[in-house]
Design a protein around this motif. Sequence first.
Motif: not given
Length: 357
Positions: A182, A319, A323-324, A329, A332-333, A336, A342, A345-346
């Motif tokens: 990250h 963000k 996401e981490s 999460r 973060a969505i 975005s 997202v 990637e996760a």
Amino acid sequence: MSTLSPTAKALLIFASLIVILAGIKAASTIMVPFFLSGFIAIACGPLILWMSKYRIPRWLSITLVILLIVVFGFMLAGLVGQSLAEFRENMPQYREKLSGEFTWVVNQLARFNIHVDKDLIVSYLDPGMAMSMVTNFLSGMGGVLSNLFLILLTVIFMLFEAEGIPRRLHIALSDPQMKMHHIDRFIQSVNSYLAIKTVVSLVTGLLAGTWLYILGVDHFLLWGVLAFLFNYIPNIGSIIAAVPAVLMALVQYGGGEAGLVALGFVVINTVMGNVVEPRFMGRGLGLSTLVVFLSLIFWGWLLGSVGMLLSVPLTMIVKIALESREESRWLAILLSSDGEAVLDEANGQSASEEPER
């Protein structure tokens, strides 16, 4: 914490966030130079890495980069300061000419039985009022740059320490591979954003200044520099930079020339902001337009002028941090521009970590 209900956890997190933001706001005089130093150091990283490929010693490459920053900063400050001084000297003349232009407009409207208070229009479109926002912004930047020596020292120490940070993070973090992923992604995103934004802003300023020079608008260098600086501010920066130049053309030549200036700014910013910049930046940021605009307001309120310039990188930090963790999460969505990216990637990270377990 584990015995608390979800509602109590949310309230506790929200209260902690309020306390943290209040602390940042109260300590903004310290935090702003630190944030600015961090992003300058990140932006200088690729240049130092490029010099290292030619076997230039690290201490020499850092020295050359710092000298470049100082020279460019003093040249920019001198140009803006001289242009602002000349503008203030001519302010009474500009105000008188602008009042005459609006008198003609009011008289023309009165012929169609549309009665408008001329003094009210002049009070809202006074060149001094139009320049107040620009002056306040530059004053805020000047206040930060008054700590130039502290900022440069911090940047120097950050650049010298940059080589050892990954090793120490691997030792200190419980899950270094995930955290380093990250961190590397954040640094790469910020480097890409700052590099592309700087080139686009520089070209925007050159085109705007050239267009104003062709039209014969006074202080075209100042307006070009403002177009360069304000292009770092998402969404509304280019609009703010265009207002003083349009008013200056209106004062000098009238409505026709002002319309040409406005048209030039619209064309330049449309091409650079909607065609060139997205073509090179692509999906690197992953922030929605609404989030970018709201982050501009939020970070500007929290950190002032520098917060407006750094609003996108700072929001990217938030963000990427969200996401981490699986629990955050969903936030973060919401930030975005493409929530599926997202999630993909996760899922990709989870799939890559599965064999290691």
